[in-house]
Structure formats: C-alpha cells, structure tokens
Design a protein around this motif. Structure first.
Motif, PDB file in Angstrom:
ATOM      1  N   ILE A   1      52.996  14.016 -51.347  1.00 14.93           N
ATOM      2  CA  ILE A   1      52.640  15.266 -52.023  1.00 14.93           C
ATOM      3  C   ILE A   1      53.128  15.242 -53.475  1.00 14.93           C
ATOM      4  O   ILE A   1      52.406  15.649 -54.391  1.00 14.93           O
ATOM      5  CB  ILE A   1      53.224  16.467 -51.262  1.00 14.93           C
ATOM      6  N   CYS A   2      54.343  14.750 -53.701  1.00 20.08           N
ATOM      7  CA  CYS A   2      54.864  14.650 -55.071  1.00 20.08           C
ATOM      8  C   CYS A   2      53.975  13.753 -55.924  1.00 20.08           C
ATOM      9  O   CYS A   2      53.620  14.095 -57.061  1.00 20.08           O
ATOM     10  CB  CYS A   2      56.289  14.105 -55.052  1.00 20.08           C
ATOM     11  N   VAL A   3      53.610  12.587 -55.389  1.00 17.66           N
ATOM     12  CA  VAL A   3      52.750  11.662 -56.131  1.00 17.66           C
ATOM     13  C   VAL A   3      51.388  12.297 -56.395  1.00 17.66           C
ATOM     14  O   VAL A   3      50.825  12.173 -57.493  1.00 17.66           O
ATOM     15  CB  VAL A   3      52.598  10.341 -55.349  1.00 17.66           C
ATOM     16  N   GLY A   4      50.856  13.008 -55.410  1.00 17.37           N
ATOM     17  CA  GLY A   4      49.549  13.652 -55.578  1.00 17.37           C
ATOM     18  C   GLY A   4      49.546  14.696 -56.674  1.00 17.37           C
ATOM     19  O   GLY A   4      48.600  14.776 -57.475  1.00 17.37           O
ATOM     20  N   TYR A   5      50.604  15.497 -56.752  1.00 14.11           N
ATOM     21  CA  TYR A   5      50.689  16.510 -57.807  1.00 14.11           C
ATOM     22  C   TYR A   5      50.726  15.858 -59.193  1.00 14.11           C
ATOM     23  O   TYR A   5      50.034  16.288 -60.116  1.00 14.11           O
ATOM     24  CB  TYR A   5      51.941  17.367 -57.611  1.00 14.11           C
ATOM     25  N   ILE A   6      51.545  14.803 -59.347  1.00 16.22           N
ATOM     26  CA  ILE A   6      51.666  14.146 -60.649  1.00 16.22           C
ATOM     27  C   ILE A   6      50.355  13.453 -61.024  1.00 16.22           C
ATOM     28  O   ILE A   6      49.873  13.573 -62.165  1.00 16.22           O
ATOM     29  CB  ILE A   6      52.821  13.128 -60.625  1.00 16.22           C
ATOM     30  N   VAL A   7      49.761  12.729 -60.073  1.00 13.39           N
ATOM     31  CA  VAL A   7      48.502  12.028 -60.361  1.00 13.39           C
ATOM     32  C   VAL A   7      47.388  13.021 -60.692  1.00 13.39           C
ATOM     33  O   VAL A   7      46.600  12.807 -61.618  1.00 13.39           O
ATOM     34  CB  VAL A   7      48.104  11.139 -59.156  1.00 13.39           C
ATOM     35  N   GLY A   8      47.336  14.131 -59.955  1.00 13.96           N
ATOM     36  CA  GLY A   8      46.322  15.145 -60.244  1.00 13.96           C
ATOM     37  C   GLY A   8      46.464  15.709 -61.648  1.00 13.96           C
ATOM     38  O   GLY A   8      45.469  15.880 -62.373  1.00 13.96           O
TER      39      GLY A   8
END
Length: 643
Positions: free
Chosen positions: A366-373
């Motif tokens: 979830i952390c990676v998804g927020y940053i990548v988004g």
C-alpha cells in the motif's frame, strides 16, 4: 557570481522552510493519528477484560471517537480555512495527546487486576476436574438462565476511557481537511498528488506501528511493575490475560504532542510553490489575499457557509463520488477489519501471527502504491479525466482479482463430535447429542466448554475430558495429556493443548492467498491517488476544505457500518459480502465517467495556474523589452531629426 550563489541558497532555504516542512509535519501528524486509532482498536479486547464490560459498552467506547469527530468536522472544515490552519492542526494534535492520556489514566486510579484461577499461587496443583474421572463424580452446574448471564462491570473508570476516546476524535478533526486544503492552495498542481501520496503513506505507516505496538503491549501483563509476574498462572494466550493497554496510550500521547510542535511555527499562508522567487508576483498575491481577508471579515465568517453547502450538494460529480466512497469504504472496512480473524479460522493461524501477516503482506504494498500513484500523476501530468479513467480501471482489476480468493479455501478443522466422528469419518456438522461417544460417556464431561486439544491421531477434541484423557503432565501451555481413551493412534494416546494444524495443502493455500492479497493491496492504493484527485479537482478552490470535510463526515457517519452476522466467519460470507458491495460501487463510477465528458470541472484550471503566472512574468519581461526598444527607437529618431 556572489549574488547568484546567494539566490540559490535563498531558494533552497525557502524550499526547505515552507511547503516541504509543512508536508513533513502533516505526514507525522497522520502517522500519529492513525497510530493512536490502530492501537485503540487493538486494545479493545484488553479493555473489555480489564473492566469486565459487555460487548455493547465496548462498541460504544469504540464509536465514541466517531462521535467526537462528527461533532466538529463540518465546522472545523469551514471555519478553519478562515483562521490559521497550521496552528489549528497543532492544537488538534495536542488535544489528541490529551485524549490518549485520559484513556491511560484509569490504570493509575483503580485497584490491581485479579483473575479467577484453579491453580494457587503457592504452586499447589489444581483439582483435575477438567480430566476424565470414571471412578469419581463431578459437579456440573446447570446452564444459567440467559437473564442471569450479564457481566457485572468491575469499575466505572471505563467512562474515563470513553471520554478520552471522544476527545481524541475531536482533536483529529482538523488534520485531514485543513492539511489537504493547505497543500492544494500553496503547492504546485503537479506536485499535489505526490504530496498527498506521501501523506497517505504516512497513515499506512502509522497503522503498521499501531498494530505492532498493540501486539507488544498485549504480551506485557497489565500490572507489570506492581506485581510479581513470576507468580502468574496464566499466559497471553489465556482468555483471562489482560495486557498493558495503558502503556501504549502513554506512548501515543507523547507522540501526538511532539507532532504538534512544528505547526505553531508555520505561517498562515504561503506563496504558491514555484513562485517564491518572484517578488512582484509574491507582492501581488499578498495584496490580493489581504483584500480577500478584508472582504471576508466585512461579510462575516458564516455568510457563505450555506451557499457553499448548496453548491456542493448541487455538484453531481462530487455527490456521486461520496456515494462511491461510502460503498467502497464499507466493503474495505468489512474485509480488512475481520481479516485477522479470517486467517485464524480459515488457515489455523494464531492471533499474533494473523496480525503480523496482515501487516507484512498489506502495508508495504500500500505504501509503494501511494508513492507510485503520486509519481505517475506528477511525471505525466495526468488530467482529471485521465485520473478518473485510471482509478476506474485499476479498481475494476482489483475487483476481478478478488474472486480468485474463492479458490484458496481450506477445509474446516477436524473436531471430533462437531465436524467429524470420533472414528474419523467426515459427516458434516454435528449436534450436541453427537459430542459424547462410548469412549467418554462415563467421564462426566461438560459439553459446553471449549478448551480444544490435539490428539496424536491428528484429530482435535473439544476438551481433554472429551478426549478421554485421565492424567496430565506439566503446566500452562506445555501441558500434555495421557491415557486418552478416545485417541486411537499406533502406540500413543496423548494430546496437547490447541487445535491440530491443517496440513501442507492449507499452508500452500495460505501462501497463495497472501500473495494475492499483496497484489490487490498495491492495485487498490495505486488507484487511490487518482481517485482522490478527482474529488479535489471537481470542487471549487474556495470550497475545497469544506468539501474534504463533508466527504470525511459522510465516511464517518455512513461508512464502516457493515458487520458480519456471525463471530464464526463463513468464508463465502466473508469474501462474498465485500464483493457485492464493491460491485454496486461501479454504477456511480460509470456515471462519473460519463459526466466528466460533458462537464468542465472547476479544478481543471488549477493545473495551468503556474503556467499562467509564468506567462505573466514573461509578458512583463516582453513588455519591458518593448518599452526599452521603443525608447531606443525614439532616441534614434530624435537624433536623426537633430542631425
């Protein structure tokens, strides 16, 4: 050369001392608020045991946070934009710290915790009334009347926990609406999605830290430091155990107060990010803001509240987004809240292992998804309409992948007399009459006590007595039962505490489920930032804070209301109910995509604000050049005339 270096240093200092510092402070505030909330939820069981509370009161304590939040969120979202937003956020963090301290206070004002035990502290053995006694008699108390089965609350100090949780909800109110609106007002439009992604990542980190802190405190005895823990006759796995719930609240109180400090040193307003170095534009912006503030003071603080509410309620895209969010939050909360219990019951994991697996396999993706988004939105300068399509198709992919979970299901645990016969024949769910068999009929065992043991034959039994065990060795979790007449194994007839494992096949299913859960968590978070930007850009800039607050208000009052009807989670209910809710959310999502084709959003011009300012600067430079050239031509003309 010296002036150039000085300008570069000034730019760096300004960059670090304004928007970036506010972003860091706000991210820490999100970490602290989610940390406190996650820890409180993980300690509800410990608080229930400490005060001997009924389930209804525990639910009331848990909901008191929402009550405190709902009381203020609309007013803070509206009035906060007209006041000093960073200071209000700082005050909110201090209030959260006060609420956490009040939640811990009862521990220091009440008597020490006492639990019932058949084992004396002096070390004498307990009466073996939990074993099979063929030649003796046991006094089996009749089932009590339901009206008599009411918990007697040990202390009224639970009211202090309730008040503290309510105050914590009040303090949390300004952080999201005022923080997000502050970033939207003063950050570059292309940077805003990345900043919001960083903030949401902070919230997920707070969730992880809160779960780990809850797991740590639950394994420490509640009265550690006041009693000799070596004399305890229970372990953390015992239902009578109460962890040090108060200790984590003190930590949360300190963290909340510390995160408040930077906000008191931040300015009320900032120049638009990227325009700090242009003195003329900064001066014009300040003059314009001063005129707007003077106009607001003249018109009064509440004059435009009702017009703003009317405008938001008439914004079809905004209202549809609220409906979509409420449905999806219900689906997500229903799934995520019961996920640890689902791992316990479906795959046979312990409570601590289940919480650990949920954190490890969900939170990093979830952390990676927020940053990548956020990076994708910034890098490719995604428009609002493109963001809506990205969010829709990613959510649909997440929804379709969810159905693979139905293929990753384990069989129920084999419990003799309930799901399987004492001979090992699978015959479905048994009634109370099948719990007794020839091997334990003479044991006078209670048939309503759940204290499972695992036999050498791989079958589980409701209790050591129902397994026909006559002797025991050891104490606590290391206890081993021998001479069990119902256990038919080659040369062995012993059992140990706990249910039997579910085997290699179920372990493989668990691995597949966890991998799929990680992929789905990444896709879900990747779609969150584009979706949130649609919410922010579909409302007018002056209505942004109130719009975010109203959206949060609806999430609080309408979201998280779905509760599974049974404590024992049926896998098809657990997986099917969120799927049905998520499916219905695509109806308003499709309508939003259709409306976006025809409507011009208020926030669509936001992306061009910086370009407009740059054009304005370029225009001024060109104007100065033209004046200089004209004056030069004029001087040349005058010279020719004179000649």
């Amino acid at each position: 050369m010296g002036e150039t270096e000085k300008k570069i240093e000034t730019r760096k200092t300004r960059c670090l001392s304004k928007m970036k510092i506010f972003l860091l402070a706000l991210t820490c505030a999100f970490v602290s608020k989610v940390l406190s909330g996650a820890y409180t939820n993980s300690m509800l069981t410990q608080i229930e045991r400490q005060f001997n509370l009924p389930t209804s009161l525990v639910g009331f304590i848990n909901g008191s946070f929402e009550i405190g939040n709902l009381v203020l969120i609309i007013f803070v979202s509206y009035f906060g934009t007209k006041l000093h937003r960073p200071v209000i956020i700082g005050v909110g963090c201090v209030v959260m710290g006060l609420g956490c301290f009040l939640q811990a206070l009862p521990h220091f004002l009440m008597n020490r915790y006492e639990y019932e035990s058949t084992v004396s502290i002096s070390g004498n053995l307990s009466s073996n009334n939990f074993l099979c006694m063929e030649n003796g008699t046991q006094i089996i108390r009749p089932t009590q009347d339901p009206s008599e089965c009411v918990k007697e609350v040990k202390s009224l100090m639970w009211v202090c926990v309730l008040i503290g949780n309510t105050i914590r909800g009040m303090g949390e109110t300004p952080i999201m609406p005022l923080g997000i609106s502050y970033i939207e007002d003063f950050a570059k439009s292309e940077n805003s999605p990345l900043y919001i992604g960083v903030i949401k990542t902070g919230a997920i980190i707070g969730l992880l830290v809160g779960l780990l802190l809850g797991s740590f405190c639950a394994n420490i005895y509640v009265d550690t430091g006041f009693v000799n823990t070596d004399e305890l006759t229970i372990t953390p796995s015992d239902t009578r155990w109460v962890g040090a719930w108060w200790f984590g609240f003190l930590i949360c109180a300190g963290v909340n107060v510390l995160t408040a400090v930077p906000f008191f040193f931040l300015p009320k307003t900032l120049p638009k990010e990227g325009l700090e170095d242009d003195a003329d534009i900064t001066k014009n912006d300040k003059e314009e803001k001063q005129r707007e503030e003077a106009k607001k003071e003249k018109d009064g603080l509440t004059k435009d509240f009702l017009p703003f509410m009317k405008s938001l309620s008439c914004n079809s895209i905004y209202m549809l987004f609220i409906i979509l969010s409420v449905v999806q939050v219900n689906a997500f909360a229903s799934s995520f809240s019961f996920l640890p219990k689902y791992l316990e019951q479906q795959y046979g994991k312990s409570a601590s292992d289940a919480v650990f697996l949920v954190g490890i396999y969900n939170i990093p993706p979830i952390c990676v998804g927020y940053i990548v988004g956020g990076l994708i939105m910034k890098k490719f300068k995604i428009t609002v309409k493109q963001a809506a399509h990205i969010g829709f198709w990613l959510s649909l992919s997440h929804y379709l992948l969810h159905f693979l979970c139905f293929l990753m299901i384990c069989d129920n645990s084999s419990v003799a007399g309930i799901t399987i016969s004492y001979e090992g024949i699978q015959q479905g769910v048994y009634t109370g009459n099948n719990i007794l068999a020839d091997c334990n009929t003479a044991c006078s065992c209670p048939t309503k006590t759940w204290d499972p043991v695992c036999g050498d034959n791989g079958l589980s039994y409701m209790s050591a007595c129902l397994a026909g065990c006559k002797t025991s060795v050891g104490t606590g979790i290391n206890m081993v039962f021998h001479n069990c007449s119902c256990i038919q194994a080659a040369g062995h007839s012993s059992a140990v505490l706990g249910l039997c494992g579910k085997g290699h096949d179920c372990s493989m299913m668990l691995q597949y489920f966890l991998i799929l859960m990680s992929v789905n968590s990444f896709i879900y978070s990747l779609a969150a930032i584009p979706g949130f930007m649609v919410l922010l850009r579909c409302i007018k800039p002056e209505e942004k804070s109130l719009g975010v607050g109203l959206h949060a208000f609806c999430m609080r009052i309408l979201g998280k209301t779905v509760i599974f009807p049974n404590i024992t989670l049926d896998q098809y209910i657990y997986l099917g109910l969120p799927a049905a809710l998520r499916g219905s959310s695509f109806i308003p999502a499709l309508v939003i995509l259709i409306l976006l084709r025809k409507h011009h959003l208020p926030g669509e011009n936001a992306s061009s604000e910086t370009e407009f300012a740059e054009t304005k600067v370029t225009g001024k430079e060109n104007e100065c050049k033209d004046i200089h050239q004209n004056s030069k031509l004029l001087n040349d003309g005058e010279l020719k005339i004179k000649l």
